[in-house]
Design an enzyme around this catalytic site. Sequence first.
Site, PDB file in Angstrom:
ATOM      1  CG  ASN A   1     126.307  31.466  -4.659  1.00  7.02           C
ATOM      2  OD1 ASN A   1     125.462  32.090  -5.291  1.00  7.02           O
ATOM      3  ND2 ASN A   1     126.117  31.075  -3.404  1.00  7.02           N
TER       4      ASN A   1
ATOM      5  CG  ASN B   1     124.703  40.727  -5.923  1.00 11.10           C
ATOM      6  OD1 ASN B   1     125.766  41.106  -5.459  1.00 11.10           O
ATOM      7  ND2 ASN B   1     123.671  40.431  -5.170  1.00 11.10           N
TER       8      ASN B   1
ATOM      9  CG  HIS C   1     125.691  32.694   1.419  1.00 10.45           C
ATOM     10  ND1 HIS C   1     124.432  32.179   1.179  1.00 10.45           N
ATOM     11  CD2 HIS C   1     125.827  32.749   2.766  1.00 10.45           C
ATOM     12  CE1 HIS C   1     123.841  31.922   2.339  1.00 10.45           C
ATOM     13  NE2 HIS C   1     124.669  32.266   3.318  1.00 10.45           N
TER      14      HIS C   1
ATOM     15  N   GLY D   1     118.287  41.477  -9.415  1.00 16.53           N
ATOM     16  CA  GLY D   1     119.488  41.653 -10.217  1.00 16.53           C
ATOM     17  C   GLY D   1     120.397  42.780  -9.792  1.00 16.53           C
TER      18      GLY D   1
ATOM     19  CD  GLU E   1     130.108  17.976  -4.259  1.00 15.53           C
ATOM     20  OE1 GLU E   1     130.503  18.692  -5.207  1.00 15.53           O
ATOM     21  OE2 GLU E   1     130.860  17.469  -3.426  1.00 15.53           O
TER      22      GLU E   1
ATOM     23  CB  ALA F   1     129.565  43.015   1.848  1.00 11.02           C
TER      24      ALA F   1
HETATM   25  C1  GRF Z   1     120.891  39.304  -2.346  1.00 14.12           C
HETATM   26  O1  GRF Z   1     120.754  39.444  -0.942  1.00 14.12           O
HETATM   27  C2  GRF Z   1     121.913  38.242  -2.647  1.00 14.12           C
HETATM   28  O2  GRF Z   1     122.922  38.135  -1.676  1.00 14.12           O
HETATM   29  C3  GRF Z   1     121.094  37.005  -2.601  1.00 14.12           C
HETATM   30  O3  GRF Z   1     119.899  37.362  -3.283  1.00 14.12           O
HETATM   31  C4  GRF Z   1     119.594  38.728  -2.935  1.00 14.12           C
HETATM   32  C5  GRF Z   1     119.108  39.497  -4.142  1.00 14.12           C
HETATM   33  O4  GRF Z   1     120.133  39.536  -5.095  1.00 14.12           O
HETATM   34  N1  GRF Z   1     121.796  35.921  -3.203  1.00 14.12           N
HETATM   35  P1  GRF Z   1     119.947  40.372  -6.494  1.00 14.12           P
HETATM   36  O5  GRF Z   1     119.474  41.756  -6.120  1.00 14.12           O
HETATM   37  O6  GRF Z   1     118.910  39.639  -7.311  1.00 14.12           O
HETATM   38  O7  GRF Z   1     121.309  40.371  -7.101  1.00 14.12           O
END
Ligand code: GRF
Length: 197
Positions: free
Chosen positions: A107, A13, A109, A11, A147, A179
């Site tokens: 999303n 992000n 990525h 988590g 999709e 980023a």
């Molecule tokens: C991150 O590298 C993100 O880009 C990918 O999952 C990893 C962990 O994300 N989608 P988070 O720390 O759970 O937000």
Amino acid sequence: EKIAVLVSGGGTNLQALIDAQNSGIIHSGEITLVISNNQNAYALTRAENAGIKALYISKKELKTQEAFETAMIEALEENGIDLIVLAGFMSILSERFTARYDHRILNIHPSLIPSFCGTGYYGLRVHEAALEKGVKVTGATVHFVNEIPDGGEIIAQKAVEVKDGDTPELLQRRVMEQAEWIILPESVEKVSASLIQ
Ligand code: GRF
């Protein structure tokens, strides 16, 4: 705009989104719901610490992808959610789900799409592939979800330098710090503001 964040892991992000909401970077929407498909996701703790409603929806107990998505849709509808953010969410969403929320799912990525994306490219695997290829620059992408895995229109990208001696873990950390945690909050604010108009 009411925002739901879907998570599966640490988590970081989600935390960047919470911090951006507290600092005012995100002000056209409010994060009011977090849903995890992983009961042990630390992201759920982050949500609780921030006073945000946090739900665990179990794909295991619900057996089918259909039932899992129906349970998520019910929770999203009950909470009046307008915008969905996938933040480290490790589950493919069907066309039924993505079509229902057309241009209302974002999303993050951890590569510069179209490089190193699509099925099979997630988490650390993305950075392993970038290092195997020997790219000098990688980064992160925020895109609308449709999709096609990692297939929707690109909203934002930010480049990150690959350094000599990088391991996948070191590179992942730099991509997150330099980023992901920057462009995801910016993109959420931008899309929330555009939805209000
Ligand atoms: C991150 O590298 C993100 O880009 C990918 O999952 C990893 C962990 O994300 N989608 P988070 O720390 O759970 O937000």
